[in-house]
Enzyme design. Structure first.
Site, PDB file in Angstrom:
ATOM      1  N   ALA A 281       0.935  -1.364  -0.602  1.00  0.00           N
ATOM      2  CA  ALA A 281       0.168   0.323  -0.062  1.00  0.00           C
ATOM      3  C   ALA A 281       0.942   1.640  -0.035  1.00  0.00           C
ATOM      4  O   ALA A 281       0.506   2.280  -1.174  1.00  0.00           O
ATOM      5  CB  ALA A 281      -1.057  -0.170   1.077  1.00  0.00           C
ATOM      6  N   THR A 282       1.911   1.474   0.706  1.00  0.00           N
ATOM      7  CA  THR A 282       2.499   2.535   0.714  1.00  0.00           C
ATOM      8  C   THR A 282       3.296   2.740  -0.700  1.00  0.00           C
ATOM      9  O   THR A 282       3.378   4.158  -1.093  1.00  0.00           O
ATOM     10  CB  THR A 282       3.754   2.315   2.106  1.00  0.00           C
ATOM     11  OG1 THR A 282       3.743   2.362   3.035  1.00  0.00           O
ATOM     12  CG2 THR A 282       4.518   3.648   1.618  1.00  0.00           C
TER      13      THR A 282
ATOM     14  N   CYS B 169       1.582   1.962  11.373  1.00  0.00           N
ATOM     15  CA  CYS B 169       2.918   2.843  11.234  1.00  0.00           C
ATOM     16  C   CYS B 169       3.209   3.936  11.568  1.00  0.00           C
ATOM     17  O   CYS B 169       3.999   4.605  11.899  1.00  0.00           O
ATOM     18  CB  CYS B 169       2.548   3.527   9.252  1.00  0.00           C
ATOM     19  SG  CYS B 169       1.940   2.398   8.032  1.00  0.00           S
TER      20      CYS B 169
ATOM     21  N   SER C  24      -3.652  -3.651  -0.213  1.00  0.00           N
ATOM     22  CA  SER C  24      -2.877  -4.361   0.086  1.00  0.00           C
ATOM     23  C   SER C  24      -2.978  -5.597   0.207  1.00  0.00           C
ATOM     24  O   SER C  24      -4.343  -5.931   0.764  1.00  0.00           O
ATOM     25  CB  SER C  24      -2.471  -3.861   1.263  1.00  0.00           C
ATOM     26  OG  SER C  24      -1.364  -4.390   2.617  1.00  0.00           O
ATOM     27  N   GLY C  25      -1.737  -6.725  -0.215  1.00  0.00           N
ATOM     28  CA  GLY C  25      -2.258  -7.888   0.476  1.00  0.00           C
ATOM     29  C   GLY C  25      -2.222  -8.288   1.937  1.00  0.00           C
ATOM     30  O   GLY C  25      -3.673  -9.346   1.860  1.00  0.00           O
ATOM     31  N   HIS C  26      -1.911  -8.289   2.477  1.00  0.00           N
ATOM     32  CA  HIS C  26      -1.253  -8.894   3.863  1.00  0.00           C
ATOM     33  C   HIS C  26      -2.777  -8.221   4.715  1.00  0.00           C
ATOM     34  O   HIS C  26      -2.896  -8.647   5.872  1.00  0.00           O
ATOM     35  CB  HIS C  26      -0.568  -8.778   4.363  1.00  0.00           C
ATOM     36  CG  HIS C  26       0.465  -7.075   4.854  1.00  0.00           C
ATOM     37  ND1 HIS C  26      -0.565  -6.798   6.480  1.00  0.00           N
ATOM     38  CD2 HIS C  26       0.324  -5.727   3.869  1.00  0.00           C
ATOM     39  CE1 HIS C  26       0.136  -5.566   6.679  1.00  0.00           C
ATOM     40  NE2 HIS C  26       0.254  -4.978   5.628  1.00  0.00           N
TER      41      HIS C  26
ATOM     42  N   GLN D 182      -8.314  -0.422   3.638  1.00  0.00           N
ATOM     43  CA  GLN D 182      -9.736  -1.189   5.077  1.00  0.00           C
ATOM     44  C   GLN D 182     -10.546  -1.305   4.224  1.00  0.00           C
ATOM     45  O   GLN D 182     -11.675  -1.755   5.060  1.00  0.00           O
ATOM     46  CB  GLN D 182      -9.002   0.279   6.080  1.00  0.00           C
ATOM     47  CG  GLN D 182      -7.519   0.046   6.816  1.00  0.00           C
ATOM     48  CD  GLN D 182      -7.767  -1.163   7.201  1.00  0.00           C
ATOM     49  OE1 GLN D 182      -8.531  -2.323   7.820  1.00  0.00           O
ATOM     50  NE2 GLN D 182      -6.369  -1.175   7.510  1.00  0.00           N
TER      51      GLN D 182
ATOM     52  N   THR E 205      12.435  -6.802 -10.473  1.00  0.00           N
ATOM     53  CA  THR E 205      11.854  -8.251 -10.628  1.00  0.00           C
ATOM     54  C   THR E 205      10.683  -9.048  -9.353  1.00  0.00           C
ATOM     55  O   THR E 205      10.568  -8.315  -9.139  1.00  0.00           O
ATOM     56  CB  THR E 205      13.143  -9.625 -10.246  1.00  0.00           C
ATOM     57  OG1 THR E 205      13.748  -9.414 -10.446  1.00  0.00           O
ATOM     58  CG2 THR E 205      12.324 -10.860 -10.292  1.00  0.00           C
TER      59      THR E 205
ATOM     60  N   ASN F 177      -8.600   4.001   8.620  1.00  0.00           N
ATOM     61  CA  ASN F 177      -7.850   2.466   9.478  1.00  0.00           C
ATOM     62  C   ASN F 177      -7.944   3.067  10.665  1.00  0.00           C
ATOM     63  O   ASN F 177      -7.669   1.901  11.557  1.00  0.00           O
ATOM     64  CB  ASN F 177      -6.203   2.788   8.386  1.00  0.00           C
ATOM     65  CG  ASN F 177      -5.592   3.797   9.068  1.00  0.00           C
ATOM     66  OD1 ASN F 177      -5.983   4.944   8.240  1.00  0.00           O
ATOM     67  ND2 ASN F 177      -4.463   4.306   9.813  1.00  0.00           N
TER      68      ASN F 177
END
Length: 397
Positions: free
Chosen positions: A72-73, A330, A202-204, A184, A240, A155
């Site tokens: 996300a960042t 964060c 964001s994945g996590h 969120q 990559t 958030n």
């Protein structure tokens, strides 16, 4: 005491079983560099593009509009700084952008940095419920406004922002782009991307792995890269490609769509139980509005008492096996919540907040234990000397 009860799902979630299995399998099968010209590289690249197309279908966008990032960042920085730099390069002028006071730090600090570089930045206020007014967006628009960035779900408090109204307001202005930090909200609440130009995932936060995210950037957008190197991701994000993470993210997104309604129903039951009980404790002030003004997976409250801090309460609840937070991970070292200060202008409320964030694995029984533990904590805070509490829970942690 029960085993640790994790209630910090806004900070990070465990891997969804399907995402976990995909991550493990693809790590064994597709370890070749997908940019390589040999057969194994081609196979890895094919799997990445299949994932891109799968995500594009689910989000109803074009595959060429899906850019994979590290999270996300990076996505938020790319959306905001990338658009600003491209516009400045093309026009030679300083633009104006509009953010809100309650954005995630990866958006808010972008605005602060760009302001230092000469960009005009308007930070919009919010009301006591933590919601941005579309009227304030309209009133802040200028001739050189090129971007509006407002998150979907806050958030810290779960407050749902009126992104549909803001999107409809901005849509007739082709020179103004609309960015939404969907981190969120994605997988929790429905969202239409028709009126959104740039959208962050964001994945996590949704059961995918850490270190992977995406930015939806509609094809009409001009954007400069933040990094320079290869031609991966249409040259917008070189480096990559993390093949297993991309495939796992696609699986997590698919699961989020399939399970969203069932999860929402359970999250509403958790939220209703906890909110109704905590709202009845006179020493607590509820900072989160109730649904539909907030998402049911986040609930934020503060203790009304001088000398009581978030850190103290986090440690008291930890003694009961309950893992919570006060702000986004964060911003966890900040003594006061910037978001709550924007909402309340009250230092006591902003320095004594607790954020509870749920997911579908939390049971109603565990929610009941949480409430009982908070009630016990409040009794301790009321009955014990504040200095003794400070010594025990803050200084000797």
């Amino acid at each position: 005491m029960m085993n640790s009860l994790y209630l910090d799902y806004c900070a990070s979630t465990p891997l969804h079983p399907r995402a976990f299995q995909t991550l493990m399998d693809s790590s064994k099968l597709y370890y070749a560099n997908p940019s390589s010209m040999h057969e194994m590289g081609f196979e890895a690249s094919l799997r990445v593009e299949e994932s891109r197309e799968q995500i594009a279908r689910l989000l109803q966008v074009k595959a060429t509009e899906v850019i994979f990032t590290s999270g996300a960042t990076e996505s938020n920085n790319l959306a905001i700084i990338g658009v600003v730099r491209a516009w400045m390069k093309r026009t030679g002028r300083n633009p104006h952008i509009i953010l809100s006071e309650i954005e995630h730090s990866s958006v808010y600090q972008c605005g602060k940095q760009l302001a230092k570089e000469g960009v005009e930045v308007s930070f919009l206020p919010v009301n006591r419920q933590g919601i941005v007014s579309p009227v304030s967006v309209k009133e802040s628009l200028q001739a050189n406004t090129i971007l509006v960035s407002v998150m979907h779900v806050n958030n810290e408090t779960g407050a749902v922002q009126p992104i549909a109204e803001i999107g409809e307001l901005v849509k007739p202005m082709p020179h103004v782009l609309f960015h939404v930090d969907g981190v969120q909200g994605f997988g929790k609440l429905p969202v239409e991307l028709d009126y959104i130009d740039l959208y962050t995932v964001s994945g996590h936060k949704i059961g995918g792995p850490k270190g992977i995210g995406l930015l939806i950037a509609k094809e009409h957008i001009e954007m400069d890269p933040l990094l320079y190197g290869g031609e991966q991701e249409l040259g917008i994000r070189p480096g990559t490609t993390n093949v297993p993470a991309v495939l796992s993210l696609a699986e997590a997104i698919a699961a989020a769509f399939e399970e969203q309604q069932k999860k929402f129903k359970h999250l509403m039951a958790l939220h209703d139980l906890v909110y109704s009980r905590l709202a009845g404790i006179s020493e607590l002030v509820m900072n989160s509005p109730q649904p539909p003004l907030s998402s049911p997976h986040i609930l934020n409250f503060s203790y009304q008492g001088r000398g009581i801090t978030s850190a103290m309460m986090i440690r008291m609840l930890a003694k009961q096996g309950i893992i919570v937070s006060s702000q986004s991970a964060c911003s966890s070292k900040a003594k006061q919540s910037r978001v709550l200060m924007a909402m309340t202008q009250d230092e006591m409320i902003s320095s004594s907040s607790i954020r509870l964030s749920f997911n579908e694995t939390v049971t109603l029984e565990e929610a009941g234990y949480l409430v009982a533990s908070v009630e016990q904590m409040v009794c301790q805070l009321k009955s014990k000397n504040k200095f003794d509490l400070l010594q025990k829970y803050q200084m000797n942690s």
